[in-house]
Design a protein around this motif. Sequence first.
Motif, PDB file in Angstrom:
ATOM      1  N   ALA A 144       0.641   3.919  -3.447  1.00 29.90           N
ATOM      2  CA  ALA A 144       0.247   5.334  -3.434  1.00 29.90           C
ATOM      3  C   ALA A 144       1.107   6.175  -4.371  1.00 29.90           C
ATOM      4  O   ALA A 144       0.705   7.258  -4.787  1.00 29.90           O
ATOM      5  CB  ALA A 144       0.330   5.878  -2.013  1.00 29.90           C
ATOM      6  N   ARG A 145       2.274   5.673  -4.751  1.00 26.66           N
ATOM      7  CA  ARG A 145       3.175   6.393  -5.657  1.00 26.66           C
ATOM      8  C   ARG A 145       2.833   6.173  -7.127  1.00 26.66           C
ATOM      9  O   ARG A 145       3.447   6.772  -8.001  1.00 26.66           O
ATOM     10  CB  ARG A 145       4.615   5.954  -5.425  1.00 26.66           C
ATOM     11  CG  ARG A 145       5.111   6.182  -4.024  1.00 26.66           C
ATOM     12  CD  ARG A 145       6.520   5.663  -3.880  1.00 26.66           C
ATOM     13  NE  ARG A 145       6.940   5.679  -2.496  1.00 26.66           N
ATOM     14  CZ  ARG A 145       8.031   5.094  -2.044  1.00 26.66           C
ATOM     15  NH1 ARG A 145       8.838   4.456  -2.876  1.00 26.66           N
ATOM     16  NH2 ARG A 145       8.348   5.155  -0.771  1.00 26.66           N
TER      17      ARG A 145
ATOM     18  N   PRO B  94       0.801  -1.244   0.000  1.00 25.95           N
ATOM     19  CA  PRO B  94       0.000   0.000   0.000  1.00 25.95           C
ATOM     20  C   PRO B  94       0.827   1.285   0.000  1.00 25.95           C
ATOM     21  O   PRO B  94       0.510   2.220  -0.724  1.00 25.95           O
ATOM     22  CB  PRO B  94      -0.845  -0.128   1.265  1.00 25.95           C
ATOM     23  CG  PRO B  94      -0.982  -1.606   1.458  1.00 25.95           C
ATOM     24  CD  PRO B  94       0.325  -2.193   0.997  1.00 25.95           C
TER      25      PRO B  94
END
Length: 120
Positions: A41-42, A37
Motif C-alpha cells: 500500500a506504500r 499487502p
Amino acid sequence: MIAALDHVQLAAPEGSEDALRAYYADILGMTEIPKPPVLAARGGCWFQAGPVQLHLGIEQDFRPAKKAHPGLRVTNIEAYAARLAGRGAEVRWDGDLPGHRRFYSHDPVGNRLEFLERVA
C-alpha cells in the motif's frame, strides 16, 4: 551475530514503479517479488535474483543515491555489461578495485549500482 545480508533498500520517487520494473526486471533480469499487502500500500517494488533482494521504497523527498550503492556480484561480467548496454542502460567501467572487473550503472531514477566480478 550477523549471519547474512537480507536485502538492500533504495529509495525512489512516487509513481516510478513502471520505470523501476523496466530496469530491474527487463534490463537486469531480476524477478519482481510480491510485497506484503500492508507494505504494498506504500508503493514501490521488490526484486530478487538468487539470494539477492533489492527493495525500492517510495520516498516523498526523494534524492537518488549518487555515492552510496549496492555492490552486486555477477558472473560473466562482459556479457552482463553488454546485456545492459544493449538494452539502453549506462555502463561505466572502473578499474580501481584490484582483483575485480567492475562497472557502474544508474537505475531510471538515478540510484547508483555497482556490478563486479572477481578475477584471478
